[in-house]
Design an enzyme around this catalytic site. Structure first.
Site, PDB file in Angstrom:
ATOM      1  N   ASN A 117      -5.330  -5.757  -7.962  1.00  2.93           N
ATOM      2  CA  ASN A 117      -4.154  -5.974  -7.096  1.00  2.93           C
ATOM      3  C   ASN A 117      -4.312  -7.262  -6.310  1.00  2.93           C
ATOM      4  O   ASN A 117      -3.434  -8.113  -6.286  1.00  2.93           O
ATOM      5  CB  ASN A 117      -3.982  -4.819  -6.099  1.00  2.93           C
ATOM      6  CG  ASN A 117      -3.908  -3.484  -6.781  1.00  2.93           C
ATOM      7  OD1 ASN A 117      -3.576  -3.414  -7.950  1.00  2.93           O
ATOM      8  ND2 ASN A 117      -4.214  -2.421  -6.053  1.00  2.93           N
ATOM      9  N   ASP A 118      -5.451  -7.378  -5.648  1.00  2.00           N
ATOM     10  CA  ASP A 118      -5.672  -8.595  -4.868  1.00  2.00           C
ATOM     11  C   ASP A 118      -6.006  -9.778  -5.756  1.00  2.00           C
ATOM     12  O   ASP A 118      -5.586 -10.897  -5.489  1.00  2.00           O
ATOM     13  CB  ASP A 118      -6.789  -8.371  -3.835  1.00  2.00           C
ATOM     14  CG  ASP A 118      -6.251  -7.677  -2.599  1.00  2.00           C
ATOM     15  OD1 ASP A 118      -5.194  -8.105  -2.102  1.00  2.00           O
ATOM     16  OD2 ASP A 118      -6.861  -6.697  -2.139  1.00  2.00           O
ATOM     17  N   ARG A 150       1.470 -10.009  -2.443  1.00  2.00           N
ATOM     18  CA  ARG A 150       1.743  -8.747  -3.140  1.00  2.00           C
ATOM     19  C   ARG A 150       2.828  -7.925  -2.463  1.00  2.00           C
ATOM     20  O   ARG A 150       3.322  -6.963  -3.038  1.00  2.00           O
ATOM     21  CB  ARG A 150       0.446  -7.938  -3.303  1.00  2.00           C
ATOM     22  CG  ARG A 150      -0.205  -7.522  -2.010  1.00  2.00           C
ATOM     23  CD  ARG A 150      -1.641  -7.028  -2.237  1.00  2.00           C
ATOM     24  NE  ARG A 150      -1.721  -5.584  -2.374  1.00  2.00           N
ATOM     25  CZ  ARG A 150      -2.871  -4.910  -2.444  1.00  2.00           C
ATOM     26  NH1 ARG A 150      -4.024  -5.560  -2.451  1.00  2.00           N
ATOM     27  NH2 ARG A 150      -2.895  -3.619  -2.554  1.00  2.00           N
ATOM     28  N   ARG A 180     -10.577   5.025  -0.943  1.00  2.00           N
ATOM     29  CA  ARG A 180     -10.169   4.054   0.082  1.00  2.00           C
ATOM     30  C   ARG A 180     -10.432   4.661   1.453  1.00  2.00           C
ATOM     31  O   ARG A 180      -9.611   5.402   1.980  1.00  2.00           O
ATOM     32  CB  ARG A 180      -8.682   3.713  -0.059  1.00  2.00           C
ATOM     33  CG  ARG A 180      -8.325   2.895  -1.282  1.00  2.00           C
ATOM     34  CD  ARG A 180      -6.854   2.516  -1.257  1.00  2.00           C
ATOM     35  NE  ARG A 180      -6.527   1.450  -2.199  1.00  2.00           N
ATOM     36  CZ  ARG A 180      -6.011   1.647  -3.415  1.00  2.00           C
ATOM     37  NH1 ARG A 180      -5.765   2.865  -3.837  1.00  2.00           N
ATOM     38  NH2 ARG A 180      -5.749   0.621  -4.202  1.00  2.00           N
ATOM     39  N   HIS A 209       0.797  -1.213   0.000  1.00  2.00           N
ATOM     40  CA  HIS A 209       0.000   0.000   0.000  1.00  2.00           C
ATOM     41  C   HIS A 209       0.832   1.267   0.000  1.00  2.00           C
ATOM     42  O   HIS A 209       0.421   2.285  -0.527  1.00  2.00           O
ATOM     43  CB  HIS A 209      -1.029  -0.039   1.131  1.00  2.00           C
ATOM     44  CG  HIS A 209      -2.191  -0.900   0.748  1.00  2.00           C
ATOM     45  ND1 HIS A 209      -2.290  -2.213   1.136  1.00  2.00           N
ATOM     46  CD2 HIS A 209      -3.239  -0.659  -0.055  1.00  2.00           C
ATOM     47  CE1 HIS A 209      -3.381  -2.731   0.608  1.00  2.00           C
ATOM     48  NE2 HIS A 209      -3.978  -1.813  -0.121  1.00  2.00           N
ATOM     49  N   ARG A 228     -15.542   2.985  -0.831  1.00  2.32           N
ATOM     50  CA  ARG A 228     -15.428   1.588  -0.433  1.00  2.32           C
ATOM     51  C   ARG A 228     -15.571   1.492   1.077  1.00  2.32           C
ATOM     52  O   ARG A 228     -14.982   2.289   1.811  1.00  2.32           O
ATOM     53  CB  ARG A 228     -14.084   1.035  -0.882  1.00  2.32           C
ATOM     54  CG  ARG A 228     -13.868  -0.394  -0.454  1.00  2.32           C
ATOM     55  CD  ARG A 228     -12.663  -0.988  -1.098  1.00  2.32           C
ATOM     56  NE  ARG A 228     -11.431  -0.480  -0.520  1.00  2.32           N
ATOM     57  CZ  ARG A 228     -10.224  -0.825  -0.954  1.00  2.32           C
ATOM     58  NH1 ARG A 228     -10.111  -1.637  -1.995  1.00  2.32           N
ATOM     59  NH2 ARG A 228      -9.150  -0.358  -0.397  1.00  2.32           N
ATOM     60  N   CYS A 271     -10.328  -1.012 -10.713  1.00  6.77           N
ATOM     61  CA  CYS A 271      -9.698   0.040  -9.927  1.00  6.77           C
ATOM     62  C   CYS A 271      -8.366  -0.388  -9.332  1.00  6.77           C
ATOM     63  O   CYS A 271      -7.803   0.292  -8.493  1.00  6.77           O
ATOM     64  CB  CYS A 271     -10.642   0.519  -8.821  1.00  6.77           C
ATOM     65  SG  CYS A 271     -11.097  -0.785  -7.674  1.00  6.77           S
TER      66      CYS A 271
HETATM   67  C1  PEP Z   1      -7.223  -4.087  -5.339  1.00 14.63           C
HETATM   68  O1  PEP Z   1      -7.060  -5.061  -4.607  1.00 14.63           O
HETATM   69  O2  PEP Z   1      -7.004  -4.097  -6.565  1.00 14.63           O
HETATM   70  C2  PEP Z   1      -7.713  -2.825  -4.765  1.00 14.63           C
HETATM   71  C3  PEP Z   1      -8.027  -1.811  -5.542  1.00 14.63           C
HETATM   72  O3  PEP Z   1      -7.751  -2.744  -3.405  1.00 14.63           O
HETATM   73  P1  PEP Z   1      -6.482  -2.451  -2.470  1.00 14.63           P
HETATM   74  O4  PEP Z   1      -5.295  -2.209  -3.365  1.00 14.63           O
HETATM   75  O5  PEP Z   1      -6.827  -1.279  -1.631  1.00 14.63           O
HETATM   76  O6  PEP Z   1      -6.361  -3.717  -1.704  1.00 14.63           O
HETATM   77 MG    MG Z   2      -7.879  -5.005  -2.583  1.00 18.05          MG
END
Ligand code: PEP
Ligand code: MG
Length: 759
Positions: free
Chosen positions: A627-628, A638, A470, A363, A506, A675
């Protein structure tokens, strides 16, 4: 065996340089194996030869002189086959080669194990014996285990050695390159400022000081502070501890005397080292000695010394904190960067970031991208505690850090920085233009927000809405859960800033690597644990308060959309929707007249990909958290730099999953956006548009680049490219084919301005 291994690794780990580390290795391994010789050969990449670097048993004068190619001798055989070799009679082996200068002919048996770090053969560890002897299975296993453990230590010591040794704090040292992973694109030329977690002695860097008297005075004040603390602690515990137990405090007080620890620290300060560095040297030295002791009671004393060291350090850091200055071109370096560290650098002075831990998907890297600060993550071999104050270049495109760069490299990167500046200025002109392809396809570009600064940046860059706000970011900067009223004010500011454009909020997504200091979650496996919607469904009071605050904040604006993170199935979705309806009813009962906002869900867990139609049917929109989703599809943490090169959102499995989500959502008549960071990657954005995503949401920094690129292609061409890439089974080939296609279209300039630099 295990404790011998542990001891050796510990000792090697704290060696001051590579040479000492290797000397310890050969001595200790020889002792542990009861052999007559132990030697380490390291592969010199320049000559591609295994060079004898340390030995206990062979002629020391042959160190650095004897070497062999991979196709020579038994050492070469072990290195090139990447397997151990165990011979009772080495001389009878066809590959045996004799070096008179080592005195080797006297040794009959040979056991060698390759030293391999991250798939790279670094060298060979060998033990030898005069008489014929077949080393047994246990011995062979010991040597293999030893060499596997030592590989990382040697790699680290090698890297450290390349910037250390000449002059204080690395000054006057040749250029060295350290490889990490890209965190945020861009390049920076600046000065390293190493920031440390509070009271962590192990990471205190060396630092030279000119005013030795002032440093001594600082240390005296710290001593006084800790002495005072000890005395008051001791008297406070007078009624709870027996006198002999309280004697511990006397031991502490004794250690603080000049004849003991304090005196040693003072001596080092007098040589020109700052107090914190001197303290680290003395404490780690004592701790190591105690930890190596066989007596359990004495071993435990190591923790007392560590404790006293931490207490002294806390005082020294307090005094130092107020004097820390940041140069105009600060590159912040830390073992583990945290968002709060970024906040401490005065505005306009921060040009780059380096984190030893973490990866491009942590993050803090996402934050850095949002702020447009070039960042390198996971530079695991960077001896960060030694580089405070030296010149650095960071290349956030390739994930590289250069210490003490040459004039030539410095000029090359200064050109890249200038080119980026001009590119950004050129892209400013796009602000008012829509994102339309050459054949007229309209692609809405939204932004991800969290920080207040994101709002201004998003507006400057012409965002068409917020695809992901976020909400955990404002939660993270507080010391307790914000109240409904506090949240209402924060959300209203966000909704007002973008009105009438939509803002997708979110619900709280904590857990994983996003921690709230006031709500700690300690787990073995946090990314597979209690995070996102799982936490808030277990705490409806937190969820309801947040949703109520969002709903109330939207009164009169009506531009709110609610997004649910980490949904793994319909049960969670139904529960969350039920709570949202309940909150809406409550808010309306309180007289706030607002329509039910659109509610969407994130696809971040593979399970949701395969249930997309069931899920999409129940919501108003879908948003992919790539991302997740990438992390879970590929089973790649990650945040873990060790597997960062396996994390790839252009992996064919990810592309296929995305297509399933788009088609499934559309089949249910629901719009779908994305996103994750992938949406802000200009090249990937071309593919996402071709797949049929209805909007792309990204960090504001990258939005102009994505817009520029999409305006230069046609949807038809993008679809053709996607079809071609979806037939490829190898991620690397997908990357090269995509880059090549964009280069052929003359569109690679927004992707990597540093592409031509060959360091
Ligand atoms: C994701 O997982 O792609 C996402 C946008 O959420 P975060 O990066 O805040 O986990
Ligand atoms: Mg995520």
């Amino acid at each position: 065996m295990l404790s011998t291994l542990r001891k050796i690794v510990q000792e090697v780990n704290s060696a001051k340089d590579l040479k000492t580390a290797l000397t310890i290795i050969v001595q200790r391994v020889k002792e542990a194996m009861g052999s007559q010789v132990c030697s380490v050969y390291l592969l010199d990449p320049e000559t591609d030869r295994f060079v004898l670097m340390a030995t206990d048993g062979l002629n020391k004068r042959s160190i650095g002189r004897v070497s062999m190619a991979p196709n020579e001798g038994l050492v070469g055989l072990v290195g090139s086959r990447e397997e151990p070799l165990n011979l009772e009679d080495a001389a009878s082996h066809a590959r045996y080669r004799y070096f008179a200068e080592t005195g080797e002919e006297r040794y009959a048996s040979f056991l060698g194990a390759p030293i391999i770090h991250h798939r790279r053969v670094m060298g060979v560890l060998v033990v030898q014996q005069k008489e014929r002897r077949q080393f047994d299975e246990g011995e062979e296993a010991f040597l293999v285990t030893m060499s596997a453990q030592l590989a990382g230590v040697i790699a680290h010591a090698e890297a450290t050695g390349s910037i250390r040794g000449l002059g204080r704090q690395g000054k006057g040292i040749a250029e060295a390159r350290f490889v990490g992973v890209p965190g945020a694109p861009g390049a920076a030329v600046g000065k390293a400022v190493v920031v440390l977690p509070p009271a962590d002695l192990e990471v205190v860097p060396d630092r030279a000081v000119a005013d030795i008297e002032a440093e001594l005075a600082l240390f005296q004040r710290a001593l006084e502070g800790v002495r005072g603390d000890m005395r008051s602690l001791s008297s406070r515990l007078e009624n709870q501890l027996r006198p002999e137990e309280r004697a511990l405090f006397d031991v502490y007080l004794m250690m603080l005397e000049d004849a003991s620890l304090a005196g040693e620290v003072t001596t080092i300060i007098k040589s020109g080292q700052w107090a914190q560095g001197a303290l680290r040297q003395v404490v780690t030295d004592h701790v190591r000695r105690f930890e190596l002791m066989d007596d359990a009671y004495l071993r435990e004393r190591a923790s007392d010394i560590r404790d006293i060291g931490r207490r002294l350090l806390a005082y020294l850091q307090q005094a130092h904190q107020t004097t820390l200055t940041y140069p105009d071109n600060t590159i912040l370096v830390s073992e583990e960067l945290s968002p709060t560290m970024l906040g401490e650098v005065p505005e306009g002075k921060l040009v780059g970031l380096v984190s030893v831990l973490g990866s491009g998907n942590s993050h803090v890297a996402i934050l850095a991208r949002a702020m447009g600060i070039p960042t390198v993550m996971g530079a695991v071999d960077l001896p960060y505690s030694k580089i405070d104050g030296i010149d650095l270049i960071i290349d956030g495109y390739h994930g590289e850090v250069f210490t003490n760069p040459s004039e030539l490299l410095r000029r090359q990167y200064a050109d890249v920085v200038e080119e980026e500046r001009q590119l950004t200025r050129g892209l400013d002109a796009l602000r008012a233009l829509p994102c339309v392809t050459l054949d007229g396809h309209r692609m809405p570009l939204w932004v991800n927000t969290g920080l207040l600064a994101d709002v201004t940046r998003a507006q400057e860059r012409g965002a068409e809405g917020v695809g992901l706000y976020r909400t955990e970011v404002p939660f993270m900067t507080k010391e307790r859960f914000p109240s409904e009223k506090e949240q209402l004010a924060i959300y209203r500011e966000q909704l007002a800033a973008f009105h009438p454009l939509p803002v997708t909020m979110r619900t709280l997504d904590v857990g994983g690597d996003k921690a709230l200091s006031y709500f700690p979650i300690k787990e073995e496996n946090p990314f597979l644990g209690w995070r996102g919607i799982r936490v808030t469904l277990d705490h409806p009071e937190i969820f309801l308060v947040q949703v109520r605050a969002m709903l109330k904040a939207s009164e009169g604006y009506d531009n709110l959309r609610i997004l649910l993170p980490m949904i793994s199935g319909t049960h969670e979705l139904e529960e969350a929707l039920h709570l949202i309806h309940r909150a809406w009813g409550e808010v309306r009962d309180e007289g706030v007249d607002i329509p039910m906002p659109p509610v969407g869900m994130m696809v971040e867990i593979p399970a949701a990909v395969y249930q997309i139609r069931d899920l999409a049917a129940q919501v108003d929109f879908v948003s992919v958290g790539s991302n997740d989703l990438t992390q879970y599809l590929l089973a790649v943490d990650r945040n873990n730099p060790r597997v960062a090169d396996l994390y790839d959102f252009l992996h064919p499995a990810v592309l296929q999953a995305l297509r399933i989500v788009v088609d499934g959502s559309h089949a249910e008549g629901k719009p779908v956006s994305i996103c994750g960071e992938m949406a802000g990657d200009p090249a990937a954005a071309v593919l996402l548009m071709a797949m049929g995503f209805d909007s792309l949401s990204m960090n504001a920094t990258n939005l102009p680049k994505v817009k520029w690129l999409l305006r230069q292609v046609s949807l038809a061409k993008a679809k053709e490219l996607l079809e071609q890439l979806m037939r490829i089974d190898n991620p690397q080939v997908i990357h090269s084919a995509l880059n090549l296609a964009l280069r052929n279209l003359g569109l690679s300039r927004v992707i990597n301005p540093a592409a031509t630099i060959q360091a």
